[in-house]
Structures are given as C-alpha cells and as structure tokens.
Design a protein around this motif. Structure first.
Motif, mmCIF file in Angstrom:
data_model
loop_
_atom_site.group_PDB
_atom_site.id
_atom_site.type_symbol
_atom_site.label_atom_id
_atom_site.label_comp_id
_atom_site.label_asym_id
_atom_site.label_seq_id
_atom_site.Cartn_x
_atom_site.Cartn_y
_atom_site.Cartn_z
ATOM 1 N N GLY A 22 0.835 -1.192 0.000
ATOM 2 C CA GLY A 22 0.000 0.000 0.000
ATOM 3 C C GLY A 22 0.869 1.240 0.000
ATOM 4 N N LYS A 23 0.177 2.386 -0.012
ATOM 5 C CA LYS A 23 0.911 3.650 -0.004
ATOM 6 C C LYS A 23 0.275 4.581 1.008
ATOM 7 N N ALA A 24 1.120 5.275 1.735
ATOM 8 C CA ALA A 24 0.630 6.359 2.582
ATOM 9 C C ALA A 24 1.077 7.675 1.962
ATOM 10 N N PHE A 25 0.152 8.630 1.939
ATOM 11 C CA PHE A 25 0.470 9.969 1.437
ATOM 12 C C PHE A 25 0.405 10.941 2.607
ATOM 13 N N VAL A 26 1.453 11.746 2.742
ATOM 14 C CA VAL A 26 1.557 12.670 3.864
ATOM 15 C C VAL A 26 1.735 14.092 3.331
ATOM 16 N N THR A 27 0.887 15.013 3.769
ATOM 17 C CA THR A 27 1.105 16.415 3.380
ATOM 18 C C THR A 27 2.122 17.036 4.330
ATOM 19 N N ASN A 28 3.079 17.763 3.766
ATOM 20 C CA ASN A 28 4.072 18.479 4.570
ATOM 21 C C ASN A 28 3.742 19.968 4.492
ATOM 22 N N ASP A 38 5.859 3.637 1.250
ATOM 23 C CA ASP A 38 5.481 2.258 0.946
ATOM 24 C C ASP A 38 5.126 1.590 2.282
ATOM 25 N N THR A 39 3.867 1.114 2.430
ATOM 26 C CA THR A 39 3.455 0.592 3.735
ATOM 27 C C THR A 39 3.897 -0.864 3.959
ATOM 28 N N GLU A 40 4.619 -1.408 2.988
ATOM 29 C CA GLU A 40 5.217 -2.742 3.181
ATOM 30 C C GLU A 40 6.610 -2.586 3.797
ATOM 31 N N GLY A 319 -1.191 16.138 7.334
ATOM 32 C CA GLY A 319 -2.282 15.186 7.110
ATOM 33 C C GLY A 319 -1.745 13.882 6.541
ATOM 34 N N VAL A 320 -2.539 12.829 6.656
ATOM 35 C CA VAL A 320 -2.101 11.531 6.138
ATOM 36 C C VAL A 320 -3.312 10.723 5.673
ATOM 37 N N VAL A 321 -3.130 9.986 4.562
ATOM 38 C CA VAL A 321 -4.156 9.059 4.097
ATOM 39 C C VAL A 321 -3.418 7.830 3.552
ATOM 40 N N VAL A 322 -4.048 6.666 3.685
ATOM 41 C CA VAL A 322 -3.390 5.421 3.255
ATOM 42 C C VAL A 322 -4.294 4.684 2.279
ATOM 43 N N ILE A 323 -3.712 4.160 1.191
ATOM 44 C CA ILE A 323 -4.479 3.343 0.243
ATOM 45 C C ILE A 323 -3.843 1.953 0.145
#
Lengths: 324, 399
Positions: A22-28, A38-40, A319-323
């Motif tokens: 999966g992927k996590a996206f983080v706003t800076n 990479d969430t693996e 902020g953070v979101v994970v797919i």
C-alpha cells in the motif's frame, strides 16, 4: 479467544496474505510537498510538490485520485496516486483546511476557515454546488456512514454543526469545548467523537436513528509529568468495530488509546512531537500519526497498541491518508 | 492504568443540544468607552493611535459573537464612545442610563477606577483593556473589574523569562523618569529577582520634554546616546523601562557596547500584533483587517477578547445577568481560546486574565512566554504576573 477479536483476525487474514504494497500519502505543511511511503517496507519512495501549505488530504473511493487542501492556493489540488501527475484542481473557497469526501466520491465538503463557510464541491463537474454558513472558523469535517450528515466543527464558535446532505441546511448544533478540531463517527454511525484542542477534551455524542445527536459524556486526559495545558486533542480515529478510539494529543507528543465503549483512557502511546492527524492502513493493522515538530510519521501497531517505527518525511507533516 | 476525569461542571452547563427550537432569546448589549489623553506624539509615526483603536476590536467581537448567536437566538450589539478625562464620567453616566451593564474601558488607572466605581453603583461590570498598573491587581482591585490587559509584572516577567532562558542574565536597566516608567522599572526589578537574573547597573533617562518631531533628530541621538550608555559593567542585555515612550526606541542601535535591547524597545512584550500567525491566529487577523483596514493592536485584542469572554459566558450560561456572568468568568468552567496556544481564563484572586505574552521584534513573533522550564504548581501562565499569595486583592472574595 473472544468473539470480539474474531472479526479483527479475519480482516487481518484477508488483507495481509497477498502482500500488496500500500501507499501512505503525507502532506508536509511547511515543505509544500506530499511524501509517499510504501506501507510494506515503510520507506519513503517519493516526495512531490503538493501545493502551497498542503494540509487536509484524502483519496477517491477507487484509490486513483489524491485530493489535497492547498490552503494558501485557495483550492484543492488533485494528483494521480500512481504517477503523482497533477490533475485539474477543484474549487474550494478560500483557505481550505480540512474536508471530507462522501463514499460515492461525488461531493467534497470543505471547511473554509476564513469565511465561516462549508463549501460543497462536485468532484466531477469541478464546480461549487453549495455554500453553507457555519460558525466562526470552521475546521473539522466528519460524515455519518450513511452519508446523510456532514458534521462541521467551528473553532471559535465551539460548536458541532450537523448539516443535512439532502438540503445543505444545519439541523442541529451542539456546543462543545474550546477549539473543536475534528469530528469522527463510529462505523455504525451510533456515536460521534469531537476533539477540543484548547478545551483538552473529546465530546462524545450518541446519534439516534434519525441522526439527532445527544451529548452524553466528555473524555479528559491526564499524563503524569505532562502539564494539562499540553494535552491538546486534535486528530481522532476509531476502529471499525467501534471498540477503540485513538486521539492525537498535539504538543503532549502522545496518542491516547480510549475504550470507545466505556470511554476509559487505556493508555498513552509516545509518538513524535506535536502529533496532529491520524490514519489507519486499510486493514487497520497500523495507525499512522503525523508529527509536525519532529518531521516524522509514527507507525502504531493497532492490536499491540504500541509504536513500532518512525519514518522521516518532509517539513512539518500535517495530514495523512493510506491506500491499498 | 485507566485515567478518566469527569468534567462535571463543564458538562452540566454545556449539555444542551441546541436543535430545532433555539434556546431563550437574549440580546446582549455592551459598550466600549475609550478615554483619550493629551500626549506627545509617539517617537515613531508607525505608533500613531488610530481613531478606531480598541473600538475595532469591539466590532470584531460583535461579529464573532453574533455568528455564534445565530445558532442560539442570541444577539450582540456594542456601542462605542471616545471621551476626554473631563467628559469620561458623563459618558459613563450615559452608558449606564441606556441600561448597558458590560463596559470595556480603555483608560489610565485613576480614571478607570473612578469609572469602575460608578459602574458598580449601577450593578455594571468593567473590563480593563489598557491599564497595566499593579495596584489594580493588588490592593486597588474591584469586585466588578476584570483585566484583559496584561499587567506591568506580566510583561516584565515574560521578557525576563526569555532572557534567563537564553542565559543572558546580566542586565542593565534603563528606566524613564515618569511615574509609569518608574512602575514598569519596578516590575523589571521584581522579575529579575524572581527568575534569577542580575541587574548589574541601573540608569535613569530623564524626560526633559521637548518636541518629538524634528528634521534631523537622529543626528543628535547618534552622538549623545552612546555617551549615556558608556562605562557600564559587563552585561548581556539592556532592558528599557519606558512606559511613556520617549527614549526606548533610540537605544537599540545607539548603545556603547553592542547588546540586544528588550522591554520597551527591541524585543517587546505584547498581547497581539498584526504579524502573529501561530496557533491559528491568521484567521483572527484576516477577520480584523476586513473590518478595520489596518493591523491589530493590543487595545483591539484586549477589547475583542473581553467581549468574546462575555459572549462565551452568555453562550454557556444562557444568561446575561451580571452576577451570573462574573461568577462564570471567574470559575473553573470558563475557558476561551485566545490564539496564543492555550486557553485563557481569569485569576479568581484578582480578576487578571491568565494569558501568554508574545515577544515581538516589530515584525515577527520571536517567542511566546511563559518559557520552557519555568514551573508553577497550578498553571504555567501564573509564572507571569501577581500570583495568588502575592496579591493583596480581596474584593473578589478569593484573595
């Protein structure tokens, strides 16, 4: 084994086996970038321009489009989650900070801090379809699981406003403590949690079948050796079984673990500095925290309720979101 | 180990779901009374007092309170008056005759006390949005007087905490010769003692009057001030106590020994400034500038937060009764977000608002006091100003 842990275990089996990264996206917020993790492997694989002062972040239901509140650009920037290419932006009204996307992916509800408005944007036609006047400094945005209600919190008015998604009218207002930041429903829609940063509490509301809220309790926090004024609840997430609530406590550098039924605080997990927003991985095995003053992400093992690693990202993650 | 503290008081007053039918309609009426004095021009024309000083903060408070009031059936309207010391009493009489019971006063101590006592006779309460004098928080306190303005001691403590945090503990104190300058200098002496800094030498900069607007004033200043600042013992910082604003800004670059200046120039303690954006203050600035078309000053912030405190009290208690409001404001249940990082509230022993003090270099927020490492047994903000055991105030019943 108890019945309670059964669904959890099943989820784990279903999602863990194919090892699909999966992927996590983080706003800076300060770095004006989005970090991709990479969430693996928990490695940062990419960092791309995310707009000026990127804060709120979410993803379309199909996982293809990333939406970012670019606060200083006064719009929502859209990115492809595969290529990170920027797509046409969405109008947001001024100074968008947080937003919530309905499960169908059509309507995006955006808090405009500067204008006492919630802007409703159609993600397909890329037009504003409604503006809802709310209290002073709208911030937190929550949505009932049936998508019939949007809850907006106003930081200076100190209310949770319940907006009907049928007619965009406010039907209920509930007073909460100072500077409400975030609104989070349980997955069954029977409860709503609203964090108050300066009040230091989480207001707990029972929601009846018509969507009407009743304030039933307030959760307070206490950490030995930490001054009460540093315990500032901001982001919050509840497990889909409705049993555990995680609350980011800002400058206290801790995430509180709360029994979402008895409302007892079970534990405090030490994370990075100024912990702000939270997101689960889709399998709910991990909870990611953004730590604005230490420029990192803490990964919490949800079942073990402990921090397992931290990952350096860009400047002032927000902020953070994970797919999947 | 489970932790859970029920906030019974808070919950009791706010456990109303304000659905459908609004709560009882309340029309809250307040006034801002500003007393204008004959004073020399400021050293810098950037510091000229705008005509709507303080008043603009009141307008913003009305706007904020009315937005919240929309959801509760409450309305807010604040009338404003500017007076001279000679006409202030008549202005207060008119305000009280109109039935207004909440008055923000922007005035000096003597006028403030006289106007506050007049208000007391009519059962009205006063917010002090300007006077920093210590007696107002001490033996001259009043039961119907709350202070949103910081005291000289809060200001001095904020500066000295920062100096001590920096380990710049050898201070030279340059004080003005007017009464308020002497009071401010005294606050700096107390702050130095309290936080372990040394005043290695003190000098008085005499106010000899004269005009402040000349065509080439800086030429003389540049020659004379270094001489005045000569032959001092080793020191880290120069502290300026110039409440009447006649010399401090000249110090900054005209010392004999290059040292930072703090206090009335250089790094200054303020309640709010137009460049402050931390803690979500950008929205406050934007709202204010839309109304006033200028930057926010301390008097605006003090007036705004006084009327916001009133609005919060009415929202939570569903009442605009003066006794109910004062009791609520002085209780533990009252909390208000002030855009300085933590909640603000009032000290029940002398009516002073607990608040952070911003350290401002005339462009940015350099730091916010209280500083890390200064501890207090109850509230960090109480490391600034007169603490409970130090105040002789008994009028509020909690001395």
């Amino acid at each position: 084994m108890t019945y309670a842990s059964l669904p959890f275990l099943l989820l784990g089996v279903v999602f863990a086996s194919p090892a699909l990264a999966g992927k996590a996206f983080v706003t800076n917020e300060r770095g004006n970038t989005v970090s991709v993790i990479d969430t693996e492997t928990w490695e940062v694989t990419e960092e791309f321009f995310g707009g000026n002062r990127p804060r709120g972040i979410t993803v379309s239901p199909d996982g293809k489009h990333l939406y970012v509140c670019a606060s200083d650009d006064n719009l929502v920037r859209v990115f492809d989650t595969e290529t990170y290419a920027e797509l046409p932006s969405l109008p947001s009204g001024p100074d968008p900070e947080l937003f919530i996307l309905e499960p169908s992916g059509h309507r995006l509800y955006i808090a405009n801090e500067d204008d006492n408005l919630v802007t409703v944007t159609d993600t397909q036609s890329r037009t504003v379809i409604a503006e809802v006047p709310v209290g002073v400094e709208p911030e937190g945005m929550g949505m009932s699981p049936d998508a019939k209600w949007v809850v907006n919190t106003s930081e200076t008015t100190n209310m949770a406003h319940f907006i009907s998604t049928d007619d965009y009218q406010i039907k209920h207002n509930v007073l909460v403590d100072q500077r409400p930041r975030y609104a989070q429903y349980t997955a069954d829609g029977s409860r709503l949690f609203v964090t108050s940063e300066i009040g230091g509490t989480v207001s707990v509301m029972d929601i009846d079948e018509t969507g009407t809220p009743t304030l039933v309790d307030k959760i307070s926090f206490e950490v030995p050796g930490v001054l009460p004024e540093w315990l500032q609840p901001v982001g919050a997430k509840v497990t889909s079984d409705g049993k555990t609530l995680f609350v980011a406590l800002g400058p206290a550098n801790r995430v509180a673990v709360v029994d979402a039924e008895s409302l007892e605080v079970r534990d405090y997990i030490l994370v990075g500095q100024r912990v702000w927003q939270l997101a689960f991985t889709p399998d709910e095995k991990f909870l990611l925290t953004t730590n604005g003053n230490s420029n990192d992400i803490t990964v919490i093992d949800v079942a073990a309720e402990e921090a397992v690693r931290s990952i350096q990202v860009g400047d002032q993650p927000w902020g953070v979101v994970v797919i999947e | 180990m489970p932790f859970r503290i029920a906030q019974i008081v808070c919950l009791a007053v706010s456990m109303l779901v304000l659905a459908g039918e609004p709560a009882q309609a309340i029309d809250v009426r307040a006034a801002v009374l500003r007393v204008d004095y004959q004073v020399p021009l400021p050293i810098s024309r950037f510091d000229l007092r705008p005509d709507d000083l303080g008043v603009a903060g009141g307008l913003l408070a009305d706007e904020d309170n009315n937005t919240t009031g929309t959801f509760l059936g409450h309305t807010y309207a604040t009338t404003t008056r500017a007076a001279t010391p000679e006409t202030a009493d008549a202005a207060m009489d008119e305000i009280l005759a109109e039935g207004l019971r909440y008055i923000v006063v922007i005035a000096r101590m003597d006028d403030l006390l006289r106007l506050t006592d007049k208000a007391a006779e009519a059962g009205a309460m006063v917010f002090n949005a300007e006077a920093a004098d210590m007696p107002l928080r001490d033996d001259q306190c009043r039961a119907n007087l709350l202070h949103t303005a910081t005291s000289y001691q809060q200001q001095a403590d904020a500066v000295i905490q920062f100096a001590v945090w920096k380990k710049w503990t050898r201070l030279v104190l340059i004080a003005g010769s007017n009464t308020p300058d002497v009071a401010l200098a005294d606050a700096y002496r107390k702050a130095a003692r309290k936080f372990g800094a040394d005043i290695v030498e003190e000098r008085i900069f005499e106010d000899i009057g004269g005009t402040r607007r000349t065509d080439s004033g800086h030429v003389l200043v540049q020659r004379q001030l270094p001489v005045f600042m000569q032959d001092l013992p080793e020191h880290d910082v120069v502290i300026a106590a110039d409440a009447s604003d006649y010399f401090a800004p000249y110090l900054t670059y005209h010392l004999w020994t290059p040292r930072p200046v703090m206090g009335s120039a250089g790094l200054r303690p303020v309640q709010m400034h137009g460049g402050h954006e931390a803690f979500g203050a950008t929205q406050l600035q934007n709202r204010f500038e839309k109304i006033a078309v200028r930057y926010m000053k301390d008097e605006d912030y003090n007036t705004w937060i006084a009327l916001r405190a009133l609005g919060e009290a009415v929202t939570r208690t569903q009442s605009d009764d003066v006794t109910t409001v004062i009791d609520f404001l002085l209780s533990d249940a009252f909390e208000l977000a002030g855009f300085k990082g933590h909640q603000v509230n009032f000290r029940d022993w002398n009516g002073q608002m607990r608040q952070e003090v911003i350290l401002f270099d005339d462009r940015i927020t350099v730091s916010v006091s209280p500083q890390e490492g200064f501890l207090h047994r109850t509230a960090l903000q109480d490391t600034l100003g007169l603490d409970r055991p130090e105040s002789a105030c008994t009028a509020l019943g909690q001395g």
